[in-house]
Design a protein around this motif. Structure first.
Motif, mmCIF file in Angstrom:
data_model
loop_
_atom_site.group_PDB
_atom_site.id
_atom_site.type_symbol
_atom_site.label_atom_id
_atom_site.label_comp_id
_atom_site.label_asym_id
_atom_site.label_seq_id
_atom_site.Cartn_x
_atom_site.Cartn_y
_atom_site.Cartn_z
ATOM 1 N N GLN A 135 9.706 27.150 47.632
ATOM 2 C CA GLN A 135 11.107 27.202 48.058
ATOM 3 C C GLN A 135 11.252 27.608 49.522
ATOM 4 O OE1 GLN A 135 13.696 26.353 46.032
ATOM 5 N NE2 GLN A 135 12.132 25.803 44.534
ATOM 6 N N TRP A 136 10.134 27.839 50.189
ATOM 7 C CA TRP A 136 10.178 28.445 51.518
ATOM 8 C C TRP A 136 11.024 27.693 52.546
ATOM 9 C CZ3 TRP A 136 9.748 33.153 52.823
ATOM 10 C CH2 TRP A 136 9.748 33.490 54.170
ATOM 11 N N PRO A 137 10.924 26.373 52.662
ATOM 12 C CA PRO A 137 11.748 25.704 53.686
ATOM 13 C C PRO A 137 13.242 26.005 53.517
ATOM 14 C CG PRO A 137 10.091 24.197 52.859
ATOM 15 C CD PRO A 137 10.030 25.423 51.989
ATOM 16 N N LYS A 138 13.719 25.983 52.287
ATOM 17 C CA LYS A 138 15.128 26.283 52.022
ATOM 18 C C LYS A 138 15.426 27.760 52.280
ATOM 19 C CE LYS A 138 18.655 26.174 48.495
ATOM 20 N NZ LYS A 138 18.968 26.132 47.105
ATOM 21 N N GLY B 265 18.442 32.160 54.864
ATOM 22 C CA GLY B 265 18.698 33.540 55.203
ATOM 23 C C GLY B 265 17.779 34.617 54.738
ATOM 24 N N ASN B 266 17.881 35.080 53.512
ATOM 25 C CA ASN B 266 17.262 36.329 53.119
ATOM 26 C C ASN B 266 16.128 36.105 52.110
ATOM 27 O OD1 ASN B 266 16.666 38.974 52.581
ATOM 28 N ND2 ASN B 266 18.783 39.595 52.274
ATOM 29 N N TYR C 75 15.632 37.218 47.896
ATOM 30 C CA TYR C 75 15.305 36.191 46.907
ATOM 31 C C TYR C 75 13.997 36.540 46.195
ATOM 32 C CZ TYR C 75 13.966 31.703 44.880
ATOM 33 O OH TYR C 75 13.585 30.726 44.007
ATOM 34 N N THR C 76 13.008 36.962 46.954
ATOM 35 C CA THR C 76 11.703 37.281 46.375
ATOM 36 C C THR C 76 11.801 38.489 45.447
ATOM 37 O OG1 THR C 76 10.654 36.407 48.368
ATOM 38 C CG2 THR C 76 9.287 37.762 46.924
ATOM 39 N N ARG C 77 12.549 39.508 45.842
ATOM 40 C CA ARG C 77 12.716 40.684 44.978
ATOM 41 C C ARG C 77 13.414 40.291 43.681
ATOM 42 N NH1 ARG C 77 14.827 44.594 48.335
ATOM 43 N NH2 ARG C 77 16.843 43.612 48.143
ATOM 44 N N LYS C 78 14.442 39.453 43.787
ATOM 45 C CA LYS C 78 15.158 39.006 42.590
ATOM 46 C C LYS C 78 14.232 38.194 41.690
ATOM 47 C CE LYS C 78 19.422 36.854 41.074
ATOM 48 N NZ LYS C 78 20.752 36.443 41.476
#
Length: 168
Positions: free
Chosen positions: A46-49, A54-55, A59-62
């Motif tokens: 999902q990195w490009p998006k 933004g954050n 996203y990764t913590r969630k």
């Protein structure tokens, strides 16, 4: 331009904090590594998006919390049944407190444990925690209340101190 530009810098910069969160959720270093690795494998796709929107840390913590809650193969850790020995030094006392807390956390539901980790170790507000968990603020308050009550029952020797004082 590589589609993963920024990801190679993101991981080393955030790895320690993400690993700490994963460890606090799972209570086991090896499971925490597995959890973080599986989440980072999804995040890189999902990195490009993420890098545009933004954050990526939020996203990764969630994703980390959601993956932890949904894990079906998570084995229950073995917990020693003997009472900890008498406390002779402050270092030993702190270590025993962490062991007792870790054992008590392992007995919480996954959502309760996630709420405790996010609120007390990640220092998120109720609203931020609700956003990460995808639930209402009232649900976060309720889960926090029930989790703390359960921790007080499971580890009454820790009730005279704040939970975050004995965090691993």
């Amino acid at each position: 331009m590589d589609r993963h530009d920024g990801f190679r810098e993101f991981v080393p910069a955030r790895q320690q904090a993400l690993m700490r969160t994963a460890y606090l959720l799972t209570g086991d270093a090896h499971l925490a590594e597995d959890l973080l690795q599986s989440v980072l494998a999804r995040v890189v796709g999902q990195w490009p998006k993420l890098s545009e929107d933004g954050n990526p840390a939020a996203y990764t913590r969630k994703a980390l919390v959601n993956q932890y809650i949904s894990w079906r193969r998570r084995p229950r850790p073995e917990l020693p049944s003997a009472d900890p020995p008498g406390r002779s030094t402050s270092h030993e006392a702190a270590t025993l407190d962490r062991i007792v807390l870790r054992q008590a956390l392992a007995k919480l539901t996954r959502k309760q444990r996630a709420v405790i980790v996010l609120r007390f170790w990640e220092d998120l507000t109720e609203a931020q925690t609700a956003d990460v968990l995808g639930c209402s603020i009232g649900n976060v308050k309720s889960q926090t209340h029930h989790a703390l009550a359960r921790l007080r029952t499971l580890a009454p020797e820790l009730t005279d101190r704040r939970i975050e004082e004995v965090a691993p």
